[in-house]
Design an enzyme around this catalytic site. Structure first.
Site, PDB file in Angstrom:
ATOM      1  NE  ARG A 261      -3.843  -1.851   2.299  1.00 31.29           N
ATOM      2  CZ  ARG A 261      -4.399  -1.954   3.689  1.00 31.29           C
ATOM      3  NH1 ARG A 261      -4.585  -1.404   4.648  1.00 31.29           N
ATOM      4  NH2 ARG A 261      -5.565  -3.241   3.700  1.00 31.29           N
TER       5      ARG A 261
ATOM      6  NE  ARG B 225      -6.804   4.143   2.763  1.00 32.30           N
ATOM      7  CZ  ARG B 225      -7.645   3.116   3.844  1.00 32.30           C
ATOM      8  NH1 ARG B 225      -8.958   4.208   4.091  1.00 32.30           N
ATOM      9  NH2 ARG B 225      -6.914   2.780   4.103  1.00 32.30           N
TER      10      ARG B 225
ATOM     11  NE  ARG C 288     -10.049   7.361  -4.371  1.00 27.84           N
ATOM     12  CZ  ARG C 288     -10.933   6.720  -3.398  1.00 27.84           C
ATOM     13  NH1 ARG C 288      -9.791   6.642  -2.531  1.00 27.84           N
ATOM     14  NH2 ARG C 288     -11.842   6.647  -3.009  1.00 27.84           N
TER      15      ARG C 288
ATOM     16  CE1 TYR D 168     -13.442  -7.519   0.938  1.00 30.44           C
ATOM     17  CE2 TYR D 168     -11.662  -9.290  -0.186  1.00 30.44           C
ATOM     18  CZ  TYR D 168     -12.634  -7.955   1.009  1.00 30.44           C
ATOM     19  OH  TYR D 168     -11.220  -7.559   1.553  1.00 30.44           O
TER      20      TYR D 168
END
Length: 335
Positions: free
Chosen positions: A23, A27, A36, A148
């Site tokens: 990652r 963010r 974003r 999922y």
């Protein structure tokens, strides 16, 4: 090409450990949050222009030894007949989850055609930085994707998938086979477009009991690894005490979460390469603590076949200065 990461992933001795972070384009980087504001997550993943900008953010800041493409593990669901979106406060939501054994036969599309934006992104990255760092591709693992697909969203302890395997065992096997075949093809596609190393994220498979993991997961991981003509990192969380099951899939590198003691992993895994495994929370400490804890992991792992990383992804609140310290500690280390 800078091949430090590739050499370490192949188990070779390196002058210092290569370093990247799961990652790492996410963010915690201010520029990512700015992008974003005008693009949804799915738009950012599927638009090669935007995905390229995001992928390059950590390169511009940190110069890691591996540049992982900005994408998502659920992209492989698209050519398999699933639709999904990201819902604020929930995460990925599958709009048409698997409701039962009769729900597995879906219209499918060729992976290279449906996911051509991934190939486009990798071609762009190879042109931009392919000679200065290693490109990393990735895909979700069979159980994680199944979790999922069955639950339709993130689920506590993945109970829906665990129930499904007991209530519909044949359908569960079919679903895992579907994802195994698709993931192997998708990773091959990524290698054809320039990735030097790939990581298989079956992050949630560790919730299965050891016997079920041995039966359902190890053979499928082994099949995927064998199909990919590039060094492969296998990452599964909650495998402390079961590291031998990671090794049984024959990956080039075992990705370790932060609950594993690196020296213990080295003893138990022998010559198998290892990746990790700094606790991501350490990046909230002062810089000297970050340096000290990072050096401890490097020294415990030794000079051969070690890829330095966190034990999971970078938290969104992590200071960029802390990530810089982590990367610089690896780059300043010398055996």
């Amino acid at each position: 090409m800078s091949d430090l990461l590739v050499r370490a992933a192949r188990g070779e001795r390196t002058e210092r450990p290569p370093v990247w972070l799961m990652r790492q384009a996410g963010r915690h980087i201010p520029e990512y949050r700015e992008i974003r504001e005008t693009h949804s997550f799915v738009e950012a993943v599927t638009d090669p222009d935007v995905a390229e900008r995001i992928t390059l953010l950590p390169w511009e800041r940190y110069r890691p030894d591996g540049l992982v493409m900005f994408s998502d593990i659920l992209t492989i669901l698209e050519p398999l007949g699933f639709q999904y979106h990201i819902e604020s406060g929930v995460g990925p939501v599958i709009e048409n989850p698997v409701s039962g054994p009769d729900d597995l036969d879906r219209a499918r599309e060729p992976i290279p055609e449906r996911l051509d934006y991934v190939g486009d992104l990798l071609d762009r990255l190879d042109d931009r930085v392919g000679d200065r760092t290693s490109l990393i591709g990735f895909a979700g693992g069979p159980f994680t994707l199944a979790s999922y697909a069955i639950a339709g969203e993130p689920s506590r302890n993945h109970l829906p998938a665990r129930k499904f395997r007991l209530q519909h065992p044949e359908a569960f096997e079919r679903l895992l086979d579907l994802f195994t075949e698709a993931v192997a093809e998708f990773l091959q596609y990524q290698v054809a477009h320039g990735t030097d190393v790939v990581q298989l994220f079956d992050t949630y498979a560790g919730v299965l009991p050891p016997a079920d993991y041995e039966r359902h997961i190890v053979p499928r991981h082994r099949e995927i690894v064998a199909a990919v003509d590039a060094p492969t990192i296998l990452f599964v969380r909650n495998m402390n005490g079961r590291l031998e099951q990671l090794a049984a899939a024959d990956p080039d590198v075992a990705g370790l979460d932060w609950t594993v003691e690196m020296s213990d992993a080295r003893e138990r895994l022998g010559d198998l390469g290892v990746q990790g495994n700094l606790d991501p929370s350490v990046l909230f400490a002062d810089r000297e603590t970050i340096r000290e804890r990072t050096r401890e992991i490097i020294e415990a792992a030794g000079p051969r076949g070690h890829v330095l990383n966190l034990g999971h992804g970078v938290d969104r609140e992590t200071p960029v200065e802390s990530v810089q310290t982590f990367v610089e500690t690896a780059k300043n280390f010398q055996w």
